[in-house]
Enzyme design. Sequence first.
Site, mmCIF file in Angstrom:
data_model
loop_
_atom_site.group_PDB
_atom_site.id
_atom_site.type_symbol
_atom_site.label_atom_id
_atom_site.label_comp_id
_atom_site.label_asym_id
_atom_site.label_seq_id
_atom_site.Cartn_x
_atom_site.Cartn_y
_atom_site.Cartn_z
ATOM 1 N N GLU A 328 0.833 -1.206 0.000
ATOM 2 C CA GLU A 328 0.000 0.000 0.000
ATOM 3 C C GLU A 328 0.867 1.255 0.000
ATOM 4 O O GLU A 328 1.712 1.421 0.873
ATOM 5 C CB GLU A 328 -0.881 0.045 1.247
ATOM 6 C CG GLU A 328 -1.829 -1.119 1.425
ATOM 7 C CD GLU A 328 -2.464 -1.103 2.802
ATOM 8 O OE1 GLU A 328 -3.699 -1.130 2.869
ATOM 9 O OE2 GLU A 328 -1.731 -1.069 3.804
ATOM 10 N N CYS A 329 0.654 2.127 -0.922
ATOM 11 C CA CYS A 329 1.232 3.472 -0.967
ATOM 12 C C CYS A 329 2.760 3.452 -0.798
ATOM 13 O O CYS A 329 3.483 3.236 -1.750
ATOM 14 C CB CYS A 329 0.559 4.374 0.056
ATOM 15 S SG CYS A 329 0.745 6.138 -0.308
ATOM 16 N N GLY A 330 3.276 3.639 0.424
ATOM 17 C CA GLY A 330 4.711 3.591 0.628
ATOM 18 C C GLY A 330 5.300 2.264 0.213
ATOM 19 O O GLY A 330 6.395 2.197 -0.362
ATOM 20 N N LEU A 333 5.588 2.345 -3.500
ATOM 21 C CA LEU A 333 6.751 3.121 -3.922
ATOM 22 C C LEU A 333 8.037 2.302 -3.813
ATOM 23 O O LEU A 333 8.911 2.365 -4.678
ATOM 24 C CB LEU A 333 6.875 4.387 -3.074
ATOM 25 C CG LEU A 333 5.780 5.444 -3.215
ATOM 26 C CD1 LEU A 333 6.024 6.594 -2.244
ATOM 27 C CD2 LEU A 333 5.694 5.968 -4.647
ATOM 28 N N GLY A 426 -0.539 -0.554 -4.935
ATOM 29 C CA GLY A 426 -1.094 0.702 -5.420
ATOM 30 C C GLY A 426 -1.078 1.761 -4.343
ATOM 31 O O GLY A 426 -0.727 1.497 -3.185
#
Length: 454
Positions: A328-330, A333, A426
């Site tokens: 998720e998110c971080g 990335l 994502g």
Amino acid sequence: MSPRLLITAPASGGGKTTVSCALLQAFQDRGLTPAAFKCGPDYIDPMFHSRIIGAKSRNLDLFFLGPEGTRAVLAENSQAAGVSLIEGVMGYYDGIGVSWKASAYEVSKVTRTPAVLVVDGRGRSLSIAAEAAGFREFRPDCTLRGVIFNRISPMLYPRLKEAVEGYAGVKVYGYLPVIEDCALESRHLGLVTADEVADLKSKLSALARQAEKTVDIDGLLNLAQTAPELEAPPEIRGPVTGQRPRIAVAQDKAFCFYYQDALALLERLGAELVPFSPLSDTALPEGTQGLYLGGGYPELCARELSANAAMRGAVKAAVESGMPTVAECGGFLYLHERLQDAEGRDWPMVGVFPERAWNSGKLSRFGYVTLTAAEDGLLCKAGERIPAHEFHYWESARPGDAFSAQKPQSSRGWACGFHTPTLYAGFPHFHFRGCPQAAERFVSACGAYSYSSI
């Protein structure tokens, strides 16, 4: 269930976090073993509550959990507490869009919790009475039962208390004056994480001592006692697999955004959660069968993450072998080929996605969304929906298109995320308690994975 209060404010920045932390510390100092809750999807305030004050802290989010789930989370996590304190979000009535949906007001109504309004007293006097009266009268089922003043002088307090109680008909429970050196710093994701605030424990101790002097804590505890009992929460699902699959959960200063009730649900479903650090560990925990890469601040730790080539290689091998993975998110990335840090420098990352992630300089997408899957995958089948939340300044050259994200009460939507039979990745965050079937599928997939393949 323990006695409970909800602390709210007319708007963000008025001091509800300061007052909430002062009260939690004061309750703790009195030996009351408080439980803390935060309205909405925020990760950071619960870290303050739990890591610094020592109070068990959880999120109450009506968009994620719905009314029944919100009451269940409150009931489950307040059973052993001497008193529970719920910290609101934004202004009391501020919810999704221009509505009170999922607001502090709706949380207090759904959980039948008396609310106390924290009012910033800087630069005004009688207008505070008008504001308190307006908030009290705006809705006939308003739950506001008191007011606390923030940042006012001791000399003004008696007259202001008399005015608010006389004109607004709302009981005043004291005040906090301006206290030097007790401010909480901020940055792009809100308040800094608890571990980074210098002398935070001493600051909160000072706030608690002040609250004992100028806030009617006994009166607030009496008010908390008026909250009625809630019905017992529904039974939580049991194990979904005969095994006990090991899920490695990234937990360090780069990856620290997790909902504790979501982790607890994974454990109730049969998973064994094993923390590891992408910053300092060189390999995944032995026997890992699943991978959970949560959100956090990888962009602020990009150099250190990049330097740990052994872990980057281990994560890439695990994901590419088909190990069930949620990023998720971080975490998403981190799976990129390259990640730009806060100073504008690019650093090699895991490389599952051969793309670059960079600082866009703005909140490009922010707030609640409903994700609809375009195809079958790890967490859901095509057409199924998951409530989620986005909040990020960093952007990706390829954010994915496996889900359509739709903002509530808005025509705005976009494509996002990657979703295969073994991977969700994502920008959207979600809460497994709000999508328990997705949690079941994740744990089941982990149980079916053979870690000998990597």
